[in-house]
Every structure is written in structure tokens, then in C-alpha cells.
Design a protein around this motif. Structure first.
Motif, PDB file in Angstrom:
ATOM      1  N   MET A   1      -7.239   2.196 -23.082  1.00 42.43           N
ATOM      2  CA  MET A   1      -7.689   2.451 -21.704  1.00 42.43           C
ATOM      3  C   MET A   1      -6.558   3.052 -20.873  1.00 42.43           C
ATOM      4  O   MET A   1      -5.433   2.582 -20.915  1.00 42.43           O
ATOM      5  N   ASP A   2      -6.905   4.071 -20.135  1.00 41.55           N
ATOM      6  CA  ASP A   2      -5.940   4.619 -19.188  1.00 41.55           C
ATOM      7  C   ASP A   2      -6.201   3.962 -17.827  1.00 41.55           C
ATOM      8  O   ASP A   2      -7.154   4.288 -17.125  1.00 41.55           O
ATOM      9  N   VAL A   3      -5.335   3.007 -17.501  1.00 46.03           N
ATOM     10  CA  VAL A   3      -5.518   2.222 -16.272  1.00 46.03           C
ATOM     11  C   VAL A   3      -5.528   3.119 -15.037  1.00 46.03           C
ATOM     12  O   VAL A   3      -6.366   2.961 -14.144  1.00 46.03           O
ATOM     13  N   ASN A   4      -4.588   4.051 -15.021  1.00 43.55           N
ATOM     14  CA  ASN A   4      -4.489   4.923 -13.842  1.00 43.55           C
ATOM     15  C   ASN A   4      -5.764   5.729 -13.646  1.00 43.55           C
ATOM     16  O   ASN A   4      -6.281   5.852 -12.536  1.00 43.55           O
ATOM     17  N   GLU A   5      -6.256   6.274 -14.752  1.00 44.85           N
ATOM     18  CA  GLU A   5      -7.482   7.064 -14.715  1.00 44.85           C
ATOM     19  C   GLU A   5      -8.680   6.203 -14.269  1.00 44.85           C
ATOM     20  O   GLU A   5      -9.460   6.591 -13.411  1.00 44.85           O
ATOM     21  N   LYS A   6      -8.786   5.030 -14.875  1.00 45.44           N
ATOM     22  CA  LYS A   6      -9.973   4.206 -14.631  1.00 45.44           C
ATOM     23  C   LYS A   6      -9.989   3.551 -13.255  1.00 45.44           C
ATOM     24  O   LYS A   6     -11.026   3.433 -12.623  1.00 45.44           O
ATOM     25  N   TYR A   7      -8.811   3.090 -12.805  1.00 41.51           N
ATOM     26  CA  TYR A   7      -8.801   2.267 -11.594  1.00 41.51           C
ATOM     27  C   TYR A   7      -8.154   2.931 -10.374  1.00 41.51           C
ATOM     28  O   TYR A   7      -8.314   2.442  -9.267  1.00 41.51           O
ATOM     29  N   PHE A   8      -7.386   3.995 -10.599  1.00 46.09           N
ATOM     30  CA  PHE A   8      -6.623   4.511  -9.465  1.00 46.09           C
ATOM     31  C   PHE A   8      -6.847   5.997  -9.177  1.00 46.09           C
ATOM     32  O   PHE A   8      -6.118   6.581  -8.384  1.00 46.09           O
ATOM     33  N   SER A   9      -7.847   6.583  -9.802  1.00 46.83           N
ATOM     34  CA  SER A   9      -8.069   8.018  -9.568  1.00 46.83           C
ATOM     35  C   SER A   9      -8.725   8.294  -8.212  1.00 46.83           C
ATOM     36  O   SER A   9      -8.804   9.442  -7.778  1.00 46.83           O
ATOM     37  N   ASN A  10      -9.170   7.238  -7.539  1.00 42.73           N
ATOM     38  CA  ASN A  10      -9.810   7.430  -6.228  1.00 42.73           C
ATOM     39  C   ASN A  10      -8.817   7.432  -5.056  1.00 42.73           C
ATOM     40  O   ASN A  10      -9.221   7.567  -3.905  1.00 42.73           O
ATOM     41  N   ILE A  11      -7.554   7.242  -5.349  1.00 48.42           N
ATOM     42  CA  ILE A  11      -6.551   7.293  -4.266  1.00 48.42           C
ATOM     43  C   ILE A  11      -5.399   8.210  -4.683  1.00 48.42           C
ATOM     44  O   ILE A  11      -5.145   8.422  -5.871  1.00 48.42           O
ATOM     45  N   SER A  12      -4.700   8.739  -3.692  1.00 49.91           N
ATOM     46  CA  SER A  12      -3.585   9.659  -3.963  1.00 49.91           C
ATOM     47  C   SER A  12      -2.326   8.882  -4.367  1.00 49.91           C
ATOM     48  O   SER A  12      -2.250   7.658  -4.219  1.00 49.91           O
ATOM     49  N   SER A  13      -1.337   9.599  -4.862  1.00 39.94           N
ATOM     50  CA  SER A  13      -0.062   8.959  -5.222  1.00 39.94           C
ATOM     51  C   SER A  13       0.568   8.283  -4.008  1.00 39.94           C
ATOM     52  O   SER A  13       1.115   7.186  -4.098  1.00 39.94           O
ATOM     53  N   ARG A  14       0.493   8.968  -2.890  1.00 37.31           N
ATOM     54  CA  ARG A  14       1.031   8.403  -1.650  1.00 37.31           C
ATOM     55  C   ARG A  14       0.310   7.100  -1.284  1.00 37.31           C
ATOM     56  O   ARG A  14       0.945   6.101  -0.940  1.00 37.31           O
ATOM     57  N   GLU A  15      -1.005   7.121  -1.392  1.00 38.46           N
ATOM     58  CA  GLU A  15      -1.760   5.907  -1.077  1.00 38.46           C
ATOM     59  C   GLU A  15      -1.453   4.777  -2.055  1.00 38.46           C
ATOM     60  O   GLU A  15      -1.344   3.620  -1.671  1.00 38.46           O
ATOM     61  N   ARG A  16      -1.278   5.149  -3.312  1.00 41.50           N
ATOM     62  CA  ARG A  16      -1.009   4.084  -4.277  1.00 41.50           C
ATOM     63  C   ARG A  16       0.399   3.509  -4.115  1.00 41.50           C
ATOM     64  O   ARG A  16       0.621   2.316  -4.332  1.00 41.50           O
ATOM     65  N   ALA A  17       1.338   4.346  -3.743  1.00 43.35           N
ATOM     66  CA  ALA A  17       2.692   3.823  -3.489  1.00 43.35           C
ATOM     67  C   ALA A  17       2.646   2.799  -2.348  1.00 43.35           C
ATOM     68  O   ALA A  17       3.258   1.729  -2.429  1.00 43.35           O
ATOM     69  N   ILE A  18       1.896   3.132  -1.305  1.00 42.64           N
ATOM     70  CA  ILE A  18       1.703   2.189  -0.193  1.00 42.64           C
ATOM     71  C   ILE A  18       1.013   0.914  -0.672  1.00 42.64           C
ATOM     72  O   ILE A  18       1.431  -0.207  -0.366  1.00 42.64           O
ATOM     73  N   PHE A  19      -0.045   1.099  -1.453  1.00 39.90           N
ATOM     74  CA  PHE A  19      -0.836  -0.022  -1.965  1.00 39.90           C
ATOM     75  C   PHE A  19       0.028  -1.003  -2.764  1.00 39.90           C
ATOM     76  O   PHE A  19       0.028  -2.212  -2.505  1.00 39.90           O
ATOM     77  N   GLU A  20       0.769  -0.494  -3.728  1.00 42.99           N
ATOM     78  CA  GLU A  20       1.550  -1.370  -4.610  1.00 42.99           C
ATOM     79  C   GLU A  20       2.682  -2.070  -3.846  1.00 42.99           C
ATOM     80  O   GLU A  20       2.963  -3.243  -4.069  1.00 42.99           O
ATOM     81  N   GLY A  21       3.313  -1.348  -2.940  1.00 41.44           N
ATOM     82  CA  GLY A  21       4.382  -1.967  -2.146  1.00 41.44           C
ATOM     83  C   GLY A  21       3.849  -3.061  -1.233  1.00 41.44           C
ATOM     84  O   GLY A  21       4.484  -4.107  -1.054  1.00 41.44           O
ATOM     85  N   ALA A  22       2.673  -2.821  -0.671  1.00 43.40           N
ATOM     86  CA  ALA A  22       2.068  -3.802   0.237  1.00 43.40           C
ATOM     87  C   ALA A  22       1.669  -5.073  -0.495  1.00 43.40           C
ATOM     88  O   ALA A  22       1.880  -6.186  -0.003  1.00 43.40           O
ATOM     89  N   ILE A  23       1.094  -4.915  -1.687  1.00 41.98           N
ATOM     90  CA  ILE A  23       0.761  -6.100  -2.495  1.00 41.98           C
ATOM     91  C   ILE A  23       2.013  -6.944  -2.712  1.00 41.98           C
ATOM     92  O   ILE A  23       2.000  -8.159  -2.512  1.00 41.98           O
ATOM     93  N   SER A  24       3.087  -6.280  -3.119  1.00 45.41           N
ATOM     94  CA  SER A  24       4.309  -7.032  -3.443  1.00 45.41           C
ATOM     95  C   SER A  24       4.909  -7.697  -2.215  1.00 45.41           C
ATOM     96  O   SER A  24       5.497  -8.775  -2.314  1.00 45.41           O
ATOM     97  N   MET A  25       4.756  -7.066  -1.034  1.00 47.96           N
ATOM     98  CA  MET A  25       5.281  -7.702   0.173  1.00 47.96           C
ATOM     99  C   MET A  25       4.454  -8.949   0.538  1.00 47.96           C
ATOM    100  O   MET A  25       5.018  -9.991   0.893  1.00 47.96           O
TER     101      MET A  25
END
Lengths: 123, 123, 123, 123
Positions: A1-25
């Protein structure tokens, strides 16, 4: 399974960088608030927090500073206190492709609130 | 002070909806993992989690479902167990201006990992 | 396996009542400190905490009161705050055989510390 | 104020050693369960936990071992996992006057439960 393809293709790289950083905070705050510590153990605790959150997806680096003045004010007769959110000054660097997001928490006096926000995005 | 102006003018409404929902998802996981519970107390715990995270900035609604099959497998001789992240199926709805982001966590067997992702964005 | 025989025959019923109550008090503090809440959600949070810790071995009853004056002082611009240990006034009743121990936490001004102690033992 | 006189004169030194060690064991479990870690960061996390709980009243020493076999089984596609209670093997040494209590947590297969008990008391 390509996780990025399956779960993250609906958001941009910029949005995902924000998303992952926010989760960790959010994770950092709620995992470690309450931890017993004092001035002597603060550096070790900062390092353990940095290493722990640094493992999460897309996290490049974590910088944790605990406000020692606030620690002083919270100090108890038993020579330690519990970490609370107001003491935290943290930067989390999350990177997806060529986008680096810097997520910050710092205590904002006017709000009486440890505010999380996007400090910078470098593309 | 205008918080939005001062701290959030560098990101779009869509990005901030993602940001706030992601914070709350990270918070939820790390605040409540470890909580003692069983089948009888699960509904009350789900509701307490929903109410708690529903207070955070931009959060419209939180839907928490604890996987009772996974609870069964984790059950102990003492008739309760600790909540772990693999049991969580949660949707957090965060809204900024006209953008609604739905942040999801669910356990993904192939990754052996409770994955957080952006399920949908409605603009 | 007889758990009591194998693991607890080296302490008296009175000692074990103290032991089990103390575990649950330490657990309660460190599980729930950091939880987002406000005056409106406080009663639901108190009940969820009571039900959760009430599941642990030997625990008969848990009574949680969150100090609303301290909540007021900690209130933020975002209309909620994080639970901290200084707001907790809790009694945990643990019973082994005929011994009932009442474990208490309350904030003690002189110590600037939320003190845990054995409030009473009824034999 | 003499804290010992005011709050602890109703229990013996042996009982208080048990009490303080039990609090710290409950605290340890519920503070750190959920923490992201892997084999590489495990030693630093163990040390941070030991230092943190070692600050609490009456605690002489804390020895934390995380079960790396259980870590392996819980490992995810993202090369880290969350600490859970079943991975913990911990001894807490608490001392009041001349009484040393050793409080232990270890996973007991037959109970499917990380059991906390008093391993030894040295008077």
C-alpha cells in the motif's frame, strides 16, 4: 500500500507539513503535561521530549525550552513541580517534500493561554 | 489584540482548519490513552472525550468510537483495561470561515498503526 | 493462580487497602491532568474520572471535585483551560477484606502542593 | 507546619513507604503510557522516567526497563510505537525512616495484566 497515495493525495505538501507538525504539537502537550520535574531534571526532560516527538511522521526536529521562571513560581515545598502547558516554548519542524513548516507553542500573556500557531513555512 | 491577524494571517482558512483539527487529534490521543475503562464505562468515556476536545479552538464536533472487539482482546482478569490508540476511531470536525475539515484516526491493519489523516475538506 | 496468595501475602489487608488506593490516586492525577475543560463540562469530566478509576482493583468509590475558583483563575481567552493538579479535591475509597482506606488529594496552600495522604482508615 | 505530623501521623513508617511508592507507580504508568518511542530512544526514555519519578516524596530510586520484545511486536510501519503498560518492568524504592519498600510492576501473562505489587519490604 502506498500510504501517501491512499490517505494524503487530497491535501498539498504544504498542508500536510502543517498537519503533521500540528499533530505532534498537540501530542507533545498532552503527553508530557503533568510530568514531575525540577531545574536539575529539566534538561533531560527537554531532550526526552525532543527525541520522542522527533519520531513521528514528517518531523525533522523538535526544540523544547521549559520556562524556568515559570518553574520557579510553581515550585513546591517538595522541590519539584508538575510540567504545565504555560511553561512550554517549543518549535516543531515538519517537512513534506520541499515544504518545511515550523509549528510553535508559546505562552501568550494577553490570552493567558499557551498558543499553538504556524510560525513559518519555508518552500 | 486580534489573534487571527497577529498569529494566523500567514495561512489560509483551509490550512488553519487542518491545523486546528490536527492539534486536537494529537491532543486527544495522548491525553486519553492509558485511561482505565471497560464495556460498561466506554460510552461515558467517549462522551467525556468528545466534550473535552470540542472546547478547543475551531472544533465544531468530535465523534469518538472505541472499538469494542479490540477492547475484548485486551480485557484482563480485573475486568477492565487501558485505552490504547489502536482502539480509537475518531472524527474531529474543525471549521474556519467557510472551510470544514474532517480529521480522522483509525487503526490501519497493514501499517499496524492508528493513522491520522484528513478524511475530507468541505469548502 | 491465586493472585492474592502469590503477590499480596507479604502485606496486611490494611497495607493493601492503602497500596491500592494510592496507586489509583497517582493514576488519576497523571492520567487526567492536562484535560481541556470548562465550567460547563466539569461535571461530566468529574463523573468520567470517577467511573474510570472506580474500575481499578479494590476501589469502592471515587469522589472528584474540581475547584471552580481555581478554574476561574486559570480561564483563558478561549473559554476553556487545562485541568491541573491544584484544582483537584478527590477521595478514593479502597477496601480489602474489612479495611476501608480513604485516600485524599487536596491543594495545601502552605506547601503550594496538591498533597496526597491517607485521610482515614476504618477497620 | 510539620507535614508529617499533620498529615501522616495516622499511619506507620512501613505503611507510608508503601503509600508513597504506590502513588509514584500509578503516576509513572499514567504519565508515560502513550509516549512515542523506539529501540533507539528507549534508553533515554527510561532514564527520563527514572529521573522524573525519583523526585517524588520518599522515592530513593527508580529502575525502569522497557520490554524490547514487546516493543518489537508493537512496531509499526513508521518505525516507532507508543509505550504501553504491558511493556513496563519497573521497581520503585521508597523509604520512610528505616523502612524501604520496593514496589514493582511487571506484566503477568496469566492475568493479561501489568500487575503492581509490593515486591519486598526491608526494615
Amino acid at each position: 500500500m502506498d500510504v501517501n497515495e491512499k490517505y494524503f493525495s487530497n491535501i498539498s505538501s504544504r498542508e500536510r507539513a502543517i498537519f503533521e507538525g500540528a499533530i505532534s504539537m498537540g501530542a507533545l502537550f498532552h503527553q508530557f503535561v503533568g510530568t514531575p520535574f525540577n531545574k536539575k531534571t529539566a534538561p533531560g526532560l527537554e531532550k526526552a521530549i525532543e527525541e520522542s516527538l522527533g519520531l513521528q511522521p514528517a518531523i525533522e526536529k523538535v526544540e523544547v525550552h521549559i520556562d524556568l521562571d515559570r518553574l520557579d513560581k510553581a515550585m513546591t515545598e517538595f522541590e519539584y513541580t508538575s510540567l504545565n502547558g504555560d511553561m512550554l516554548d517549543v518549535k516543531i519542524y515538519s517537512k513534506i517534500d520541499n515544504v518545511l513548516a515550523i509549528i510553535r507553542i508559546e505562552f501568550v500573556e494577553e490570552l493567558n493561554y499557551p498558543l499553538m500557531y504556524v510560525e513559518d513555512i519555508i518552500e
